[in-house]
Design a protein around this motif. Structure first.
Motif, mmCIF file in Angstrom:
data_model
loop_
_atom_site.group_PDB
_atom_site.id
_atom_site.type_symbol
_atom_site.label_atom_id
_atom_site.label_comp_id
_atom_site.label_asym_id
_atom_site.label_seq_id
_atom_site.Cartn_x
_atom_site.Cartn_y
_atom_site.Cartn_z
ATOM 1 N N PHE A 177 -2.363 3.348 17.536
ATOM 2 C CA PHE A 177 -3.740 2.918 17.317
ATOM 3 C C PHE A 177 -4.644 3.756 18.206
ATOM 4 O O PHE A 177 -4.192 4.400 19.142
ATOM 5 C CB PHE A 177 -3.911 1.418 17.589
ATOM 6 C CG PHE A 177 -3.501 1.000 18.980
ATOM 7 C CD1 PHE A 177 -4.420 0.972 20.009
ATOM 8 C CD2 PHE A 177 -2.190 0.644 19.241
ATOM 9 C CE1 PHE A 177 -4.038 0.591 21.287
ATOM 10 C CE2 PHE A 177 -1.801 0.265 20.509
ATOM 11 C CZ PHE A 177 -2.730 0.233 21.544
ATOM 12 N N ARG A 178 -5.926 3.746 17.910
ATOM 13 C CA ARG A 178 -6.881 4.572 18.638
ATOM 14 C C ARG A 178 -7.855 3.777 19.511
ATOM 15 O O ARG A 178 -8.424 4.309 20.431
ATOM 16 C CB ARG A 178 -7.691 5.417 17.662
ATOM 17 C CG ARG A 178 -6.827 6.394 16.884
ATOM 18 C CD ARG A 178 -7.679 7.375 16.109
ATOM 19 N NE ARG A 178 -6.884 8.183 15.217
ATOM 20 C CZ ARG A 178 -6.136 9.218 15.588
ATOM 21 N NH1 ARG A 178 -6.094 9.585 16.834
ATOM 22 N NH2 ARG A 178 -5.444 9.896 14.696
ATOM 23 N N ASP A 179 -8.077 2.505 19.215
ATOM 24 C CA ASP A 179 -9.121 1.749 19.887
ATOM 25 C C ASP A 179 -8.507 0.705 20.823
ATOM 26 O O ASP A 179 -8.233 -0.427 20.430
ATOM 27 C CB ASP A 179 -10.006 1.087 18.830
ATOM 28 C CG ASP A 179 -11.225 0.410 19.420
ATOM 29 O OD1 ASP A 179 -11.298 0.222 20.660
ATOM 30 O OD2 ASP A 179 -12.117 0.037 18.634
ATOM 31 N N TYR A 180 -8.295 1.076 22.088
ATOM 32 C CA TYR A 180 -7.666 0.182 23.055
ATOM 33 C C TYR A 180 -8.522 -1.055 23.317
ATOM 34 O O TYR A 180 -7.991 -2.151 23.466
ATOM 35 C CB TYR A 180 -7.374 0.907 24.369
ATOM 36 C CG TYR A 180 -6.674 0.013 25.362
ATOM 37 C CD1 TYR A 180 -5.320 -0.253 25.239
ATOM 38 C CD2 TYR A 180 -7.379 -0.594 26.396
ATOM 39 C CE1 TYR A 180 -4.671 -1.102 26.126
ATOM 40 C CE2 TYR A 180 -6.740 -1.449 27.288
ATOM 41 C CZ TYR A 180 -5.384 -1.698 27.155
ATOM 42 O OH TYR A 180 -4.760 -2.543 28.023
ATOM 43 N N ALA A 181 -9.830 -0.903 23.334
ATOM 44 C CA ALA A 181 -10.713 -2.049 23.599
ATOM 45 C C ALA A 181 -10.522 -3.129 22.536
ATOM 46 O O ALA A 181 -10.463 -4.320 22.852
ATOM 47 C CB ALA A 181 -12.170 -1.604 23.667
ATOM 48 N N SER A 182 -10.406 -2.733 21.276
ATOM 49 C CA SER A 182 -10.158 -3.703 20.203
ATOM 50 C C SER A 182 -8.796 -4.347 20.368
ATOM 51 O O SER A 182 -8.647 -5.560 20.171
ATOM 52 C CB SER A 182 -10.241 -3.028 18.836
ATOM 53 O OG SER A 182 -11.562 -2.638 18.569
ATOM 54 N N TYR A 183 -7.809 -3.576 20.738
ATOM 55 C CA TYR A 183 -6.463 -4.115 20.964
ATOM 56 C C TYR A 183 -6.479 -5.134 22.099
ATOM 57 O O TYR A 183 -5.889 -6.204 22.001
ATOM 58 C CB TYR A 183 -5.494 -2.974 21.263
ATOM 59 C CG TYR A 183 -4.066 -3.421 21.447
ATOM 60 C CD1 TYR A 183 -3.256 -3.689 20.350
ATOM 61 C CD2 TYR A 183 -3.526 -3.569 22.716
ATOM 62 C CE1 TYR A 183 -1.944 -4.096 20.514
ATOM 63 C CE2 TYR A 183 -2.210 -3.977 22.886
ATOM 64 C CZ TYR A 183 -1.426 -4.233 21.785
ATOM 65 O OH TYR A 183 -0.132 -4.645 21.962
ATOM 66 N N GLU A 184 -7.188 -4.816 23.154
ATOM 67 C CA GLU A 184 -7.282 -5.709 24.307
ATOM 68 C C GLU A 184 -7.950 -7.033 23.927
ATOM 69 O O GLU A 184 -7.525 -8.097 24.352
ATOM 70 C CB GLU A 184 -8.044 -5.011 25.431
ATOM 71 C CG GLU A 184 -8.028 -5.760 26.737
ATOM 72 C CD GLU A 184 -8.669 -4.960 27.851
ATOM 73 O OE1 GLU A 184 -8.216 -5.096 28.986
ATOM 74 O OE2 GLU A 184 -9.631 -4.205 27.577
ATOM 75 N N ARG A 185 -9.012 -6.960 23.093
ATOM 76 C CA ARG A 185 -9.690 -8.184 22.631
ATOM 77 C C ARG A 185 -8.777 -9.003 21.720
ATOM 78 O O ARG A 185 -8.796 -10.224 21.738
ATOM 79 C CB ARG A 185 -10.982 -7.840 21.888
ATOM 80 C CG ARG A 185 -12.136 -7.492 22.815
ATOM 81 C CD ARG A 185 -13.459 -7.374 22.063
ATOM 82 N NE ARG A 185 -13.430 -6.430 20.961
ATOM 83 C CZ ARG A 185 -13.624 -5.117 21.096
ATOM 84 N NH1 ARG A 185 -13.868 -4.588 22.279
ATOM 85 N NH2 ARG A 185 -13.587 -4.332 20.041
ATOM 86 N N PHE A 186 -7.973 -8.337 20.927
ATOM 87 C CA PHE A 186 -7.081 -8.990 19.979
ATOM 88 C C PHE A 186 -5.877 -9.629 20.656
ATOM 89 O O PHE A 186 -5.445 -10.713 20.278
ATOM 90 C CB PHE A 186 -6.613 -7.934 18.950
ATOM 91 C CG PHE A 186 -5.306 -8.262 18.294
ATOM 92 C CD1 PHE A 186 -5.247 -9.187 17.270
ATOM 93 C CD2 PHE A 186 -4.140 -7.637 18.679
ATOM 94 C CE1 PHE A 186 -4.040 -9.492 16.642
ATOM 95 C CE2 PHE A 186 -2.933 -7.930 18.065
ATOM 96 C CZ PHE A 186 -2.898 -8.864 17.044
ATOM 97 N N GLU A 187 -5.333 -8.989 21.658
ATOM 98 C CA GLU A 187 -4.086 -9.426 22.288
ATOM 99 C C GLU A 187 -4.340 -10.431 23.400
ATOM 100 O O GLU A 187 -4.864 -10.081 24.457
ATOM 101 C CB GLU A 187 -3.338 -8.211 22.839
ATOM 102 C CG GLU A 187 -2.081 -8.534 23.606
ATOM 103 C CD GLU A 187 -1.128 -9.412 22.832
ATOM 104 O OE1 GLU A 187 -0.873 -10.545 23.305
ATOM 105 O OE2 GLU A 187 -0.647 -8.980 21.775
#
Length: 128
Positions: free
Chosen positions: A110-120
């Protein structure tokens, strides 16, 4: 032999044409809903291991397994909670087919760590 993003190769058997099975890893998304008005759904991501001759057979096994996990029950507040299969996100051969030792099972990019952080929730600090 296949090569991952890390440059490391994993020995894989060729096609399982002799009826042998190989391990497949799947990502399954389940959804829980409640009959209480305004209750937001809860999603559960499962990593599932199945053994199959090919990807189509693996997908069939994963979907059957997830459908068997669908259920409804009354919680301690008397509300009906229903778990259902939302989707099978991905099915692919395990990164390393030898599951008798430490192994990489699945990888995704994936490319967007900020989105991953919000999701996880484990990263965002959200309580479930």
């Amino acid at each position: 032999m296949t090569s991952g993003a890390d440059g490391g190769g994993h020995d894989r058997p060729e096609a399982a044409g002799d009826g042998a099975t190989v391990p497949y890893v799947a990502i399954v998304l389940m959804e829980a809903s409640s009959d209480r008005a305004g209750h937001p759904p809860l999603f559960q991501e499962n990593v599932v291991l199945v053994h199959a001759r090919d990807e189509e057979a693996a997908r069939d096994r994963v979907e059957l397994r997830a459908r068997r996990a669908e259920t409804s029950y009354l919680n301690d507040q008397g509300e009906t909670v229903t778990w259902k299969l939302r989707t099978v996100v991905d099915v692919r051969e395990a990164e390393d087919p030898d599951l008798t030792r430490d192994a990489d099972l699945y990888s995704r990019h994936f490319r967007d760590y900020a989105s991953y952080e919000r999701f996880e929730p484990l990263l965002s600090g959200e309580e479930i």
